[in-house]
Structure formats: structure tokens, C-alpha cells
Design a protein around this motif. Structure first.
Motif, mmCIF file in Angstrom:
data_model
loop_
_atom_site.group_PDB
_atom_site.id
_atom_site.type_symbol
_atom_site.label_atom_id
_atom_site.label_comp_id
_atom_site.label_asym_id
_atom_site.label_seq_id
_atom_site.Cartn_x
_atom_site.Cartn_y
_atom_site.Cartn_z
ATOM 1 N N SER A 6 4.594 -2.783 -61.223
ATOM 2 C CA SER A 6 5.659 -3.376 -62.023
ATOM 3 C C SER A 6 5.069 -4.257 -63.113
ATOM 4 N N ILE A 8 6.969 -6.468 -64.821
ATOM 5 C CA ILE A 8 7.673 -7.746 -64.857
ATOM 6 C C ILE A 8 7.682 -8.485 -63.524
ATOM 7 N N PHE A 11 6.572 -12.083 -63.442
ATOM 8 C CA PHE A 11 7.266 -13.008 -64.324
ATOM 9 C C PHE A 11 8.371 -13.774 -63.586
ATOM 10 N N SER A 12 8.882 -13.194 -62.502
ATOM 11 C CA SER A 12 9.988 -13.831 -61.778
ATOM 12 C C SER A 12 9.576 -15.124 -61.094
ATOM 13 N N LYS A 27 10.011 -14.345 -70.953
ATOM 14 C CA LYS A 27 9.528 -13.464 -69.882
ATOM 15 C C LYS A 27 10.291 -13.756 -68.592
ATOM 16 N N ARG A 28 10.532 -15.039 -68.323
ATOM 17 C CA ARG A 28 11.252 -15.410 -67.103
ATOM 18 C C ARG A 28 12.718 -15.020 -67.183
ATOM 19 N N THR A 30 14.346 -12.857 -69.280
ATOM 20 C CA THR A 30 14.657 -11.443 -69.438
ATOM 21 C C THR A 30 14.334 -10.641 -68.173
ATOM 22 N N THR A 31 13.363 -11.115 -67.393
ATOM 23 C CA THR A 31 13.123 -10.512 -66.081
ATOM 24 C C THR A 31 14.337 -10.709 -65.196
ATOM 25 N N TYR A 34 17.083 -8.356 -66.293
ATOM 26 C CA TYR A 34 16.855 -6.979 -65.865
ATOM 27 C C TYR A 34 17.223 -6.811 -64.391
#
Length: 385
Positions: A6, A8, A11-12, A27-28, A30-31, A34
Motif C-alpha cells: 500500500s 498510503i 500515512f494513516s 497525506k494524512r 487524503t488517506t 480514501y
């Protein structure tokens, strides 16, 4: 089956703080967007309700939506940024296209799909929620004076900490949980290329303005200044000593309720505009498929991704809930517009020029070349049964 490879996944776990850059915060957030979208697709079917029960459940839904308003002595305070006219039009049309397959009605007696007017945010009331300084509470003597004091505190924070205007960019449109239709945003910022050019995009290296703004709003309301001239303005601090519970920072409702914040380590930078709420418990007498709505959300996200809006004017609002769950802008009992400070540039001859951050140097063109510019006006045909 979840893949182990993965892009992303890591990024979580990013932690957001006042020093987080635009790139890191995006990044945080938009993860998170998604993952919320993927989870939303799991809700693809809303079961029908027996016609004999439908109207009773719908009345119950309206009573629940207006529960605070019906009490007659409750209010909450919120800070929002209103969508500009072009954004209102864009999101209103997007909502129309997403909901069209439902062929819904606002008539409570309808046996087909039903969405009450309360659940559809009027175009002129569309907004981005910045913070919720004070959640629902009982109105007491001195309430208006306290609201004015809180509005002034927010105004001072904008000025003292130099929170200039900034831009947000549309990321995607999602039917969260198969229930809440929202537009999700990200921030943009400046970065410099190797050859010295300045680009404004989602990978900015400057501090994320929304994360910083929210952190400063929380700080100004829940902490006292070193000289103790600024005292906290929270529900906990305004309760009598005998009623105060043990206080941890994350227990303050301003942190619990402000989008994108929450308990330490769980903040995801969430920026959203609520467009509509579906009453899933009493939507229709027949089963309703949501796959078509999810598909339209994906297509509109691909079409509208990148639309920008300037955040430089705020509304400090106190509402009693007459507008329902997601519209504090309807008949507020307190409403003050507060503008972000202007950025000033002093020239060598002593003249002072006022500039809006990231706005004056950007040439915006919204025209679309070719027939695709007419897609807003196309009729949406529901799939054959």
C-alpha cells in the motif's frame, strides 16, 4: 482481501501538530478520505420500510433532527467559512447529479425515496466548518455577553497569530456511510523547485494553515496566557467548582467536536462541506440501491477535483438548531463576520500595499473548452428497474 502492498498505509499514522506542513497534513487527511470512501461503498443497499410504518418513522426522524430546537433553551457556537458563489453553484449542481437517481420527494406521505428539506443544505448556507468552540448547552443569563467575548477572543487570535487568508482545494465528493453527502477539501501551499520557481499546490512546504488555525483556536479557548490576563473560555471552566469533572485536554468539546481534531494522535485534518443527509431508517417503502450514487460521487470527484476556494472570512455563529443538524446558518441568534488580517507589503518608497495570501498572484480561469462545459445541464436518467 486487503493487500499488503500500500502506498498510503503508513500515512494513516502521521501525527498532526501546529508545525505540520501542507504536504504532510494532506497525506494524512487524503488517506482518511480514501478510507472513508472505501468504507462508504460497503453501504450499497437501504432496505425498504413497510408503508404502514413509514410516516411514523419519518416524523420521528424530523423530531430527532430538530431535538435541540424543540427544547427551546439550547444553543451551540460554531465558526464557519461560507462557500463563495462559484463554489455554491458547483456543489449544488454536484449534489443534484448525485441524488437524481433517487427521484426523491420532500413529501412525508410519499412511498418513494424521501429527503426532508431540513436535510438538504440551501446553496446560500453551504460552508466549511472551522471549529466548534462550544457544543450544545443550556442558555443561561449572560449568554449573549459570553458569545461576544468568545467572538472577540477568536478575532484577537486571528490578528495576533497572523492567520492570513489561504486556499483550500476540492479533493472528492463522498456519500459517507451511505448517508451523509459531503465535499472533502485539502489545503494548498507554496513550494520551491530546484530552479527557484514557486509553485502553489497540495505539496506545499509551509505550515498547513487549517491545522495551525484549529490548533490556535483550541489553545486560545482552553488555556490561560502566561500573564493570566486571558482566561479559558470553555464549558468546563465556566462550571462551578463543585461540578467540575477531571479535565484532560482531549475532553474539551472544542477538541472532540471540531472536525479533523479529536483525541491526541487521532486528528486527521478533516475539512468538509455537508451537502445532504439521507434518512436511511425511513428512506423509502422499497429497497434503494446506492451504487449509482457512489458511482456519481466518483465521477464528480474526478471532474471537480482541484476546484479552489479562498478561506479569508469567517462567521462566528450561535444557533438554536432551527436549521437541523448541519445548518447553523439558519436563523442564528448571534452572527458576526470576522475577516482574516490582510497581508501588507511595505515598499522602499514607504507605500503600503495590502495583499491577500496566495490570491493576488493567481490568475483563475474557470472556462471549460468544448461541449463538456454543458454537462451541468444534462438530465440524469435513473437506471431501468
Amino acid at each position: 482481501q486487503e493487500t499488503t502492498h500500500s502506498v498510503i498505509n503508513h500515512f494513516s499514522s502521521l501525527i498532526l501538530d501546529p508545525e505540520t506542513t501542507v504536504e504532510e497534513a494532506n497525506k494524512r487527511r487524503t488517506t482518511s478520505y480514501y478510507l472513508k470512501m472505501r468504507e462508504a461503498h460497503h453501504k450499497s443497499l437501504v432496505l425498504g420500510v413497510y408503508p404502514s410504518r413509514l410516516k411514523k418513522l419519518r416524523k420521528k426522524e424530523i423530531d430527532r433532527t430538530l431535538s435541540y430546537w424543540n427544547k427551546g433553551n439550547q444553543s451551540h457556537r460554531t465558526i464557519v467559512c461560507m462557500c463563495d458563489e462559484s463554489t455554491q453553484k458547483l456543489l449544488s449542481n454536484a449534489r443534484r447529479l448525485v441524488l437524481a437517481p433517487l427521484q426523491y420527494s420532500s413529501d412525508i406521505d410519499s412511498l418513494s425515496a424521501w429527503i426532508p428539506d431540513l436535510n438538504i443544505i440551501p446553496k446560500e448556507d453551504m460552508h466549511v466548518t472551522i471549529a466548534l468552540p462550544w457544543w450544545w448547552h443550556t442558555i443561561r443569563p449572560g449568554n449573549n455577553e459570553l458569545t461576544k467575548k468568545m467572538a472577540n477572543r477568536f478575532k484577537q487570535t486571528l490578528l495576533v497569530e497572523f492567520h492570513y487568508g489561504f486556499q483550500i482545494e476540492l479533493e472528492r465528493i463522498v456519500l459517507l456511510g451511505g448517508k451523509v453527502l459531503v465535499a472533502l477539501w485539502r489545503c494548498v501551499g507554496e513550494r520551491e523547485t530546484d530552479d527557484g520557481r514557486v509553485i502553489v499546490d497540495r505539496h506545499g512546504t509551509n505550515i498547513d494553515p487549517m491545522v495551525w488555525l484549529r490548533e490556535e483556536i483550541v489553545r486560545c479557548f482552553i488555556t490561560e496566557s502566561p500573564d493570566q490576563r486571558r482566561q479559558p473560555l470553555t464549558y468546563q471552566h465556566n462550571k462551578s467548582e463543585g461540578d467540575k469533572a477531571e479535565e484532560n485536554a482531549w475532553q474539551h468539546t472544542i477538541m472532540q467536536r471540531t472536525p479533523g481534531m479529536g483525541k491526541p494522535g487521532s486528528a486527521d485534518g478533516f475539512i468538509h462541506t455537508t451537502l445532504c443527509r439521507l434518512p436511511l431508517d425511513c428512506l423509502s417503502s422499497k429497497d434503494v440501491e446506492l451504487d449509482e450514487l457512489h458511482r456519481m460521487c466518483r465521477e464528480l470527484s474526478a471532474t471537480l477535483n482541484g476546484h479552489r476556494m479562498v478561506v479569508d472570512k469567517y462567521r462566528f455563529i450561535e444557533t438554536m438548531g432551527e436549521g437541523g443538524e448541519s445548518n447553523p446558518c439558519y436563523k442564528p441568534i448571534y452572527d458576526e463576520i470576522i475577516e482574516a488580517p490582510a497581508r501588507h507589503e511595505v515598499h522602499i518608497d514607504g507605500t503600503v500595499e495590502s495583499r491577500n495570501a496566495q490570491v493576488s498572484d493567481v490568475l483563475e480561469r474557470h472556462n471549460t473548452i468544448g461541449p463538456s462545459g454543458n454537462f451541468w445541464n444534462e438530465e440524469v436518467v435513473a437506471p431501468a428497474p
